[in-house]
Design an enzyme around this catalytic site. Structure first.
Site, PDB file in Angstrom:
ATOM      1  N   ASP A  16      21.361  36.602  -4.603  1.00  0.00           N
ATOM      2  CA  ASP A  16      19.946  36.540  -4.981  1.00  0.00           C
ATOM      3  C   ASP A  16      19.724  35.558  -6.131  1.00  0.00           C
ATOM      4  O   ASP A  16      20.614  35.331  -6.944  1.00  0.00           O
ATOM      5  CB  ASP A  16      19.495  37.955  -5.397  1.00  0.00           C
ATOM      6  CG  ASP A  16      17.977  38.090  -5.401  1.00  0.00           C
ATOM      7  OD1 ASP A  16      17.281  37.184  -4.906  1.00  0.00           O
ATOM      8  OD2 ASP A  16      17.497  39.108  -5.919  1.00  0.00           O
ATOM      9  N   ARG A  20      14.362  31.375  -7.966  1.00  0.00           N
ATOM     10  CA  ARG A  20      14.111  31.244  -9.415  1.00  0.00           C
ATOM     11  C   ARG A  20      14.891  30.079 -10.016  1.00  0.00           C
ATOM     12  O   ARG A  20      14.399  29.356 -10.876  1.00  0.00           O
ATOM     13  CB  ARG A  20      14.474  32.560 -10.133  1.00  0.00           C
ATOM     14  CG  ARG A  20      13.335  33.565 -10.120  1.00  0.00           C
ATOM     15  CD  ARG A  20      13.826  34.939 -10.439  1.00  0.00           C
ATOM     16  NE  ARG A  20      14.544  35.499  -9.296  1.00  0.00           N
ATOM     17  CZ  ARG A  20      15.302  36.590  -9.354  1.00  0.00           C
ATOM     18  NH1 ARG A  20      15.478  37.214 -10.497  1.00  0.00           N
ATOM     19  NH2 ARG A  20      15.890  37.040  -8.275  1.00  0.00           N
ATOM     20  N   SER A  61      17.653  38.362   5.609  1.00  0.00           N
ATOM     21  CA  SER A  61      17.374  39.753   5.955  1.00  0.00           C
ATOM     22  C   SER A  61      16.249  39.857   6.967  1.00  0.00           C
ATOM     23  O   SER A  61      15.474  38.907   7.166  1.00  0.00           O
ATOM     24  CB  SER A  61      17.013  40.554   4.700  1.00  0.00           C
ATOM     25  OG  SER A  61      15.658  40.338   4.371  1.00  0.00           O
ATOM     26  N   GLU A  63      13.678  41.257   6.556  1.00  0.00           N
ATOM     27  CA  GLU A  63      12.412  41.169   5.813  1.00  0.00           C
ATOM     28  C   GLU A  63      12.091  39.716   5.415  1.00  0.00           C
ATOM     29  O   GLU A  63      10.957  39.394   5.063  1.00  0.00           O
ATOM     30  CB  GLU A  63      12.468  42.020   4.533  1.00  0.00           C
ATOM     31  CG  GLU A  63      12.433  43.531   4.777  1.00  0.00           C
ATOM     32  CD  GLU A  63      13.716  44.076   5.394  1.00  0.00           C
ATOM     33  OE1 GLU A  63      14.813  43.640   4.981  1.00  0.00           O
ATOM     34  OE2 GLU A  63      13.632  44.920   6.306  1.00  0.00           O
ATOM     35  N   ASN A  64      13.090  38.844   5.448  1.00  0.00           N
ATOM     36  CA  ASN A  64      12.890  37.467   4.990  1.00  0.00           C
ATOM     37  C   ASN A  64      11.943  36.643   5.881  1.00  0.00           C
ATOM     38  O   ASN A  64      11.464  35.585   5.473  1.00  0.00           O
ATOM     39  CB  ASN A  64      14.226  36.724   4.840  1.00  0.00           C
ATOM     40  CG  ASN A  64      15.027  37.145   3.621  1.00  0.00           C
ATOM     41  OD1 ASN A  64      16.260  37.068   3.597  1.00  0.00           O
ATOM     42  ND2 ASN A  64      14.338  37.605   2.570  1.00  0.00           N
ATOM     43  N   TRP A  65      11.640  37.138   7.085  1.00  0.00           N
ATOM     44  CA  TRP A  65      10.668  36.439   7.950  1.00  0.00           C
ATOM     45  C   TRP A  65       9.289  36.402   7.310  1.00  0.00           C
ATOM     46  O   TRP A  65       8.436  35.601   7.699  1.00  0.00           O
ATOM     47  CB  TRP A  65      10.567  37.140   9.309  1.00  0.00           C
ATOM     48  CG  TRP A  65      11.824  37.142  10.098  1.00  0.00           C
ATOM     49  CD1 TRP A  65      12.650  38.217  10.300  1.00  0.00           C
ATOM     50  CD2 TRP A  65      12.437  36.055  10.793  1.00  0.00           C
ATOM     51  NE1 TRP A  65      13.722  37.854  11.080  1.00  0.00           N
ATOM     52  CE2 TRP A  65      13.614  36.528  11.391  1.00  0.00           C
ATOM     53  CE3 TRP A  65      12.096  34.702  10.962  1.00  0.00           C
ATOM     54  CZ2 TRP A  65      14.467  35.723  12.147  1.00  0.00           C
ATOM     55  CZ3 TRP A  65      12.941  33.898  11.716  1.00  0.00           C
ATOM     56  CH2 TRP A  65      14.109  34.404  12.301  1.00  0.00           C
ATOM     57  N   ARG A 184      25.500  42.137  -6.596  1.00  0.00           N
ATOM     58  CA  ARG A 184      24.190  41.489  -6.441  1.00  0.00           C
ATOM     59  C   ARG A 184      23.937  40.626  -7.661  1.00  0.00           C
ATOM     60  O   ARG A 184      24.027  41.099  -8.792  1.00  0.00           O
ATOM     61  CB  ARG A 184      23.066  42.516  -6.285  1.00  0.00           C
ATOM     62  CG  ARG A 184      21.721  41.824  -6.085  1.00  0.00           C
ATOM     63  CD  ARG A 184      20.583  42.764  -5.841  1.00  0.00           C
ATOM     64  NE  ARG A 184      19.398  42.016  -5.445  1.00  0.00           N
ATOM     65  CZ  ARG A 184      18.516  42.393  -4.527  1.00  0.00           C
ATOM     66  NH1 ARG A 184      18.678  43.527  -3.905  1.00  0.00           N
ATOM     67  NH2 ARG A 184      17.484  41.649  -4.238  1.00  0.00           N
TER      68      ARG A 184
HETATM   69  C1  FPP Z   1      17.932  35.061  -2.126  1.00  0.00           C
HETATM   70  O1  FPP Z   1      17.374  34.275  -3.163  1.00  0.00           O
HETATM   71  C2  FPP Z   1      18.612  34.222  -1.171  1.00  0.00           C
HETATM   72  C3  FPP Z   1      18.287  34.090   0.140  1.00  0.00           C
HETATM   73  C4  FPP Z   1      17.191  34.796   0.794  1.00  0.00           C
HETATM   74  C5  FPP Z   1      19.044  33.161   1.000  1.00  0.00           C
HETATM   75  C6  FPP Z   1      20.530  33.184   0.871  1.00  0.00           C
HETATM   76  C7  FPP Z   1      21.000  31.932   1.389  1.00  0.00           C
HETATM   77  C8  FPP Z   1      21.912  31.139   0.810  1.00  0.00           C
HETATM   78  C9  FPP Z   1      22.708  31.433  -0.386  1.00  0.00           C
HETATM   79  C10 FPP Z   1      22.095  29.829   1.436  1.00  0.00           C
HETATM   80  C11 FPP Z   1      23.204  29.539   2.263  1.00  0.00           C
HETATM   81  C12 FPP Z   1      23.909  30.593   2.989  1.00  0.00           C
HETATM   82  C13 FPP Z   1      24.829  30.263   3.894  1.00  0.00           C
HETATM   83  C14 FPP Z   1      25.544  31.302   4.651  1.00  0.00           C
HETATM   84  C15 FPP Z   1      25.158  28.871   4.145  1.00  0.00           C
HETATM   85  P1  FPP Z   1      15.809  34.308  -3.358  1.00  0.00           P
HETATM   86  O2  FPP Z   1      15.235  33.201  -2.543  1.00  0.00           O
HETATM   87  O3  FPP Z   1      15.290  35.668  -3.023  1.00  0.00           O
HETATM   88  O4  FPP Z   1      15.671  34.006  -4.871  1.00  0.00           O
HETATM   89  P2  FPP Z   1      14.531  34.553  -5.844  1.00  0.00           P
HETATM   90  O5  FPP Z   1      14.682  36.047  -5.869  1.00  0.00           O
HETATM   91  O6  FPP Z   1      14.846  33.914  -7.143  1.00  0.00           O
HETATM   92  O7  FPP Z   1      13.224  34.108  -5.271  1.00  0.00           O
END
Ligand code: FPP
Length: 238
Positions: A16, A20, A61, A63-65, A184
């Site tokens: 995560d 940010r 996830s 939920e990410n959609w 995490r």
């Molecule tokens: C969460 O950060 C991260 C994700 C939803 C995507 C995870 C993907 C990668 C690390 C990229 C590559 C993965 C592979 C397997 C090549 P966030 O976007 O929720 O960050 P935030 O909470 O700061 O907004």
């Protein structure tokens, strides 16, 4: 049963903080995801020396959609690029790659690359890398229940044979051991629907570092802390 002074055999990571990390630099969120993908490479490579045999990472996830179309499309492109660019190196480093999650909603061109990488690395015996893509713990348990109900309806399964040993055979993770440690990054203390069934006895580490800043050195430090803990699995210390 005390597992003190051991290292975790299976580590799962909620990566995560990419968004940010990018925002702090005045860059679009995808810039953070790209930096995050580079971290994945280094963390996978660090596993053999740390005795981590199984590494499971949460890439996308169920939920990410809900994120913007731009971000979702960018992430899908990033996954495809990662598989195309990294396949050879992963194979040569003896990594066995698997994917968990529901493939039905993913683009056929991505699913094809995922299947290809699984097949290509199926004979590898080093680190077991599992990438959770369109994965949700509740969705996984629900899909498992659906298949189980189907087997019962077909007369292939006796409901009395359903136990907490046999149920996990229907989960996406059926060939994997349960995670010992779930990490995490980015300071949020939430499970967010990751490996719900499998993490029943896992240790958790919530770390402030944003995923693109998470180094092999910090990974090694977290693994080291795990060795100091005592896991009793509900029993008392002998
Ligand atoms: C969460 O950060 C991260 C994700 C939803 C995507 C995870 C993907 C990668 C690390 C990229 C590559 C993965 C592979 C397997 C090549 P966030 O976007 O929720 O960050 P935030 O909470 O700061 O907004």
């Amino acid at each position: 049963m005390s597992h003190a002074k051991s290292h975790p055999h299976h580590v799962a990571i909620i990566m995560d903080g990419n968004g940010r990390w990018a925002q702090m630099r005045g860059r679009p969120r995808l810039f953070g995801h790209t930096a995050g993908a580079r971290r994945v490479k280094d963390i996978v490579r660090a596993c053999p020396d740390l005795g981590v045999k199984y590494l499971t990472i949460f890439a996308f996830s169920t939920e990410n959609w809900k994120r913007t179309q731009t971000e979702v499309a960018g992430l899908m492109r990033l996954f495809k690029r990662y598989i195309r660019r990294e396949a050879k190196a992963l194979f040569e480093e003896n990594v066995r790659v698997r994917f968990i999650g529901d493939r039905v909603r993913l683009e056929p061109s991505l699913v094809e690359l995922m299947d290809g990488l699984e097949l290509m690395t199926a004979g590898n015996t080093g680190t077991n890398l599992t990438i959770a893509l369109n994965y949700g713990g509740r969705d996984e348990v629900t899909r498992a229940a659906r298949r189980l109900a189907h087997d019962v309806a077909m007369g292939k399964l006796d409901p009395r044979a359903i136990t907490d040993d046999t149920f996990p055979r229907y989960l996406d993770t059926y060939v994997l051991p349960d995670p010992d440690l779930v990490i995490r990054t980015s300071g949020e203390a939430r499970i967010s629907n990751f490996l719900l069934w499998q993490s029943a006895y896992a240790e958790y580490e919530f770390i402030d570092t944003l995923w693109p800043d998470f180094t092999e050195a910090e990974f090694a430090k977290v693994i080291g802390r795990f060795g100091q803990r005592e896991r009793r699995f509900g029993a008392v210390t002998a």
